[in-house]
Design a protein around this motif. Structure first.
Motif, short mmCIF file in Angstrom:
data_model
loop_
_atom_site.label_atom_id
_atom_site.label_comp_id
_atom_site.label_asym_id
_atom_site.label_seq_id
_atom_site.Cartn_x
_atom_site.Cartn_y
_atom_site.Cartn_z
N LEU A 252 -1.79 -13.23 -8.41
CA LEU A 252 0.08 -13.98 -8.40
C LEU A 252 0.48 -12.65 -9.15
O LEU A 252 -0.03 -11.95 -10.01
CB LEU A 252 0.24 -15.52 -8.68
N ASN A 253 1.53 -11.88 -7.98
CA ASN A 253 2.48 -11.06 -8.34
C ASN A 253 3.51 -11.67 -9.20
O ASN A 253 4.16 -12.86 -9.08
CB ASN A 253 3.20 -10.54 -7.20
N VAL A 254 3.92 -10.91 -10.45
CA VAL A 254 5.32 -11.95 -10.94
C VAL A 254 6.90 -10.64 -11.01
O VAL A 254 6.08 -9.51 -11.11
CB VAL A 254 4.59 -11.63 -12.64
N ARG A 255 7.82 -11.51 -10.74
CA ARG A 255 8.95 -10.98 -10.74
C ARG A 255 9.45 -11.04 -11.82
O ARG A 255 9.80 -12.65 -12.57
CB ARG A 255 9.91 -11.16 -9.38
N VAL A 256 9.92 -10.70 -12.38
CA VAL A 256 10.32 -10.72 -13.72
C VAL A 256 12.42 -11.26 -14.02
O VAL A 256 12.64 -9.59 -13.48
CB VAL A 256 9.84 -9.34 -15.53
N SER A 257 12.62 -11.59 -14.90
CA SER A 257 14.41 -11.37 -15.18
C SER A 257 14.93 -12.59 -15.92
O SER A 257 14.11 -13.51 -16.79
CB SER A 257 14.66 -12.23 -13.62
N ILE A 258 16.17 -12.40 -16.18
CA ILE A 258 16.59 -12.61 -17.55
C ILE A 258 17.92 -13.36 -16.71
O ILE A 258 18.54 -13.19 -16.68
CB ILE A 258 17.39 -11.48 -18.89
N VAL A 259 17.79 -14.85 -17.56
CA VAL A 259 18.84 -15.68 -16.90
C VAL A 259 19.03 -16.68 -18.10
O VAL A 259 18.60 -17.16 -18.90
CB VAL A 259 18.82 -16.29 -15.87
#
Length: 459
Positions: free
Chosen positions: A372-379
């Motif tokens: 699975l490809n991972v999209r990273v973010s800070i929320v």
């Protein structure tokens, strides 16, 4: 101007050299500018130093006089106003932090020169210098020690109502304040530093809930250290399930990357993320009918299963409704490579039907290995991982009806997992991984980089 080389607060008194940098669950590099902002908020903007200087009483100033000058006595001299002019921070490699504060103190009292008594105002610039060191590190905390505290007076302005002051009075005030202010101001510095230490340590040592699954206990892992470019902090991140059991993760040495002219560098290690993923992705099995209202490709999947069923399988052509059961097998693993993050996990896919007598006919039990490809973010101060299907590998685990060739099922199983399983995974991950509020530095306008075994967040 007041020079206050004081900082040993919490991390600002690092005693370790850069060669001792270690990455545990999470590590940080804090720039001098960020530390200056933090201290300005804690000491000046929150009024901490002003609060503890208020009420300061200075010993009486007495001059015996001479043939040319009358005896002078200044009594009831107390602080009525303190103004902080400036604050700056310089890192001392291997020692700690030097904090410089410029202030003006306004003192007021009663002045008796000969037989003339009147109010006197004294406006004095003060330089305070103190070395702050950290000692006795234990369980995420340490003590702050103030050493070599000095006070140097700058310009002095003295006012009386009559406007009549001799040069000798100015010299007397300067001489007496130089002698008495260090004993008054240095203990205030020590008190303020200890209070700031407690306040800032609370941003590093914290237990934060992870939804209803468990908690992460962040704790300072070692005494902070300074280089010429940043203050380094190493944190342990203890991941606990509800009930208290700990999900272990490895810790290995690694050097902190360059700060690159940013306020804060936050480094999260792959092993720590894997522990948190294991906490978040404790999913119950999913069971649902193989019907188009649940899975849009249900009819095509049924047809594909029918075409690979062995000849003469009467049960395969029966009218019993087909059901699907999805079970996460083992723990998911995140893999961090240069500019790429992926998650590998395995899912058991069971296709079965229930007989009227309560027995179960297992048409197929498949194992799907997903990349699975991972999209990273800070929320909202949390690290959020969102997954998308990269590739799928399907293998046969068992079949009660003798099915052996499953090559045609791969596209159907991939669609099944995208529609029914990935939304559950992303829903569980959507609460995010809570991050410590390091020194109250807000995680806004964050850029990130993915390196081998690390995610770097730059503020």
């Amino acid at each position: 101007m007041m020079v206050l080389k004081l900082f040993g607060i919490i991390f600002f008194c690092g005693l370790l050299s850069p060669s001792q940098e270690v990455l545990s669950g999470l590590s940080c590099a804090v720039s001098p500018q960020a530390m200056q902002n933090v201290l300005s908020d804690a000491i000046i903007h929150n009024g901490l130093i002003q609060q503890h200087l208020q009420g300061l009483v200075v010993p009486n100033i007495v001059g015996e006089g001479s043939q040319l000058n009358s005896p002078t006595s200044i009594t009831d001299l107390h602080l009525i106003k303190v103004r902080v002019l400036r604050l700056s921070v310089v890192l001392l490699p291997g020692i700690g932090v030097q904090l410089t504060i410029g202030t003006k103190l306004q003192l007021r009292g009663n002045c008796l020169v000969g037989l003339l008594s009147e109010l006197i105002d004294i406006l004095v610039e003060v330089n305070i210098t103190a070395n702050i060191k950290c000692t006795n590190f234990e369980s995420g905390t340490f003590q702050v020690v103030t050493e070599d505290c000095l006070c140097i007076l700058g310009a002095i302005k003295i006012k009386v109502l009559s406007g009549l002051l001799t040069l000798s009075v100015n010299e007397l005030v300067l001489r007496q304040l130089t002698a008495t202010l260090p004993a008054l101001l240095c203990p205030v510095v020590d008190i303020v530093m200890n209070l700031v230490n407690i306040h800032l340590l609370s941003t590093l040592n914290a237990v934060i809930p992870v939804g209803t699954a468990g908690t992460i206990h962040y704790q300072l892992a070692s005494i902070p250290y300074t280089s010429g470019e940043f203050l380094g902090l190493d944190l342990d991140g203890v991941v606990k399930q509800v009930g208290g059991s700990t999900i272990a993760h490895d810790s290995s040495p690694s050097a902190l990357p360059p700060l690159m002219d940013r306020l804060l560098l936050l480094v999260i290690r792959q092993s720590f993320l894997n522990a948190v993923l294991s906490l978040l992705l404790q999913l119950p099995p999913q069971t649902f009918p193989c019907t188009p209202d649940v899975f849009s490709g249900a009819s095509r999947l049924r047809e594909a299963v029918g075409t690979i069923a062995p000849a003469g399988c009467s049960a395969c052509s029966g009218t019993s409704p087909l059901s699907i059961k999805l079970v996460l097998r083992g723990n998911p693993l995140i893999l961090l490579e240069e500019n790429k993050a992926s998650v590998k996990l395995s899912v058991l896919i069971q296709l079965f039907s229930n007989h009227l007598d309560g027995s179960i006919l297992n048409f197929l039990l498949l194992k799907a290995d997903l990349a699975l490809n991972v999209r990273v973010s800070i929320v909202g101060g949390r690290l959020v991982l969102q997954l998308a299907l990269g590739s799928t590998s399907i293998s046969l685990d068992s079949s009660d009806v003798g099915i052996s060739n499953i090559s045609t099922l791969k596209p159907h199983c991939s669609s099944l997992l995208v529609e029914t399983f990935l939304p559950v995974i992303n829903g569980a991950l959507s609460i995010g991984i809570p991050l410590p509020k390091v020194l109250h530095i807000p995680l806004v306008n964050v850029d990130f980089q993915i390196k081998a075994g690390l995610i770097l967040f730059l503020v």
